[in-house]
Enzyme design. Structure first.
Site, short mmCIF file in Angstrom:
data_model
loop_
_atom_site.label_atom_id
_atom_site.label_comp_id
_atom_site.label_asym_id
_atom_site.label_seq_id
_atom_site.Cartn_x
_atom_site.Cartn_y
_atom_site.Cartn_z
CG HIS A 25 -10.45 49.16 1.93
ND1 HIS A 25 -10.23 49.31 0.59
CD2 HIS A 25 -11.16 48.01 2.06
CE1 HIS A 25 -10.75 48.29 -0.07
NE2 HIS A 25 -11.35 47.50 0.79
CE LYS A 49 -11.34 38.19 -5.57
NZ LYS A 49 -11.56 39.20 -4.53
NE ARG A 98 -18.59 47.16 1.12
CZ ARG A 98 -17.83 46.67 0.15
NH1 ARG A 98 -17.26 47.48 -0.71
NH2 ARG A 98 -17.64 45.37 0.03
CB SER A 136 -11.62 47.94 -4.67
OG SER A 136 -11.16 48.14 -3.37
P1 ADP Z 1 -12.51 41.22 -0.27
O1 ADP Z 1 -12.02 40.84 -1.63
O2 ADP Z 1 -12.08 40.33 0.84
O3 ADP Z 1 -13.98 41.57 -0.18
P2 ADP Z 1 -12.01 44.03 -0.08
O4 ADP Z 1 -10.69 44.68 -0.23
O5 ADP Z 1 -13.04 44.32 -1.11
O6 ADP Z 1 -11.67 42.51 0.03
O7 ADP Z 1 -12.61 44.34 1.34
C1 ADP Z 1 -11.97 43.97 2.53
C2 ADP Z 1 -12.90 44.23 3.69
O8 ADP Z 1 -13.17 45.63 3.77
C3 ADP Z 1 -14.28 43.54 3.58
O9 ADP Z 1 -14.70 43.16 4.89
C4 ADP Z 1 -15.17 44.63 3.06
O10 ADP Z 1 -16.51 44.43 3.45
C5 ADP Z 1 -14.56 45.86 3.74
N1 ADP Z 1 -14.82 47.07 2.98
C6 ADP Z 1 -14.64 47.29 1.68
N2 ADP Z 1 -15.02 48.53 1.32
C7 ADP Z 1 -15.46 49.12 2.46
C8 ADP Z 1 -16.01 50.40 2.77
N3 ADP Z 1 -16.25 51.32 1.82
N4 ADP Z 1 -16.34 50.66 4.05
C9 ADP Z 1 -16.15 49.72 5.01
N5 ADP Z 1 -15.66 48.49 4.78
C10 ADP Z 1 -15.32 48.18 3.53
#
Ligand code: ADP
Length: 171
Positions: A25, A49, A98, A136
């Protein structure tokens, strides 16, 4: 066709759960804040959630790690993302991709958001190659089983994760 005018200042929203923020992120925040005048990292308040960290805890962690970026702000929202974006004068939604598995869901969301508010564009950044395997969800699983996630999340986040699982008595 819409007129091809660029607003003088472009605000983007980077929405997500961030439960918790990972270095993947953070990589997106670092790259995104160079592309836009203002970047709002926005946590979705989703009552359905069951997150590991409360919205307030996630806001704290995010603020701690994006502290050095002058044009990045942290916020939370409930309801439709495009409405939140419009209320904040944002014209771009930033998302990360990803793998192919992200693509289908992201495409569906981007097209729905475009249908709801065509003036708001979704921009995708490919995950950095060092972070493309990090989520995450997987981070939480590894820490809950006693694994080492250093280099994958900010140090302060790792400490909080360890504390949370130690308090729960897992594994
Ligand atoms: P959500 O519940 O909306 O998927 P996340 O917090 O998991 O929320 O992810 C938010 C955004 O960040 C999404 O677009 C996800 O694809 C992106 N994201 C999550 N992990 C990574 C990573 N390791 N590298 C790049 N982008 C990421």
């Amino acid at each position: 066709m819409r007129a091809a005018t660029k607003p003088p200042r472009v605000t983007a929203i980077y929405p997500g759960s961030f439960d918790p923020i990972t270095n993947g992120h953070l990589d997106l925040v670092e790259r995104g804040c160079c592309l836009f005048d203002k970047l709002i990292v926005a946590i979705l308040r989703n009552e359905t959630k069951q997150p590991l960290f409360s919205v307030e805890e996630r806001i704290d962690m995010l603020r701690e790690v994006v502290d050095g970026y002058a044009n990045v702000v942290v916020d939370s929202f409930a309801g439709l993302l495009v409405d939140y974006a419009a209320e904040n004068g944002a014209t771009v939604l930033l998302r990360g991709i990803r793998a192919i598995s992200d693509y289908e869901y992201e495409l569906q969301m981007a097209l729905m958001n475009r249908r709801l508010r065509p003036e708001i564009e979704t921009a995708f950044l490919m995950a950095g190659e060092a972070y493309s395997f990090i989520s995450s969800h997987l981070i939480k699983q590894v820490v809950s089983l006693g694994g080492d996630v250093s280099g994958m999340v900010p140090a302060a986040v790792e400490t909080r994760l360890r504390g949370r699982y130690a308090a729960r008595g897992t594994p």
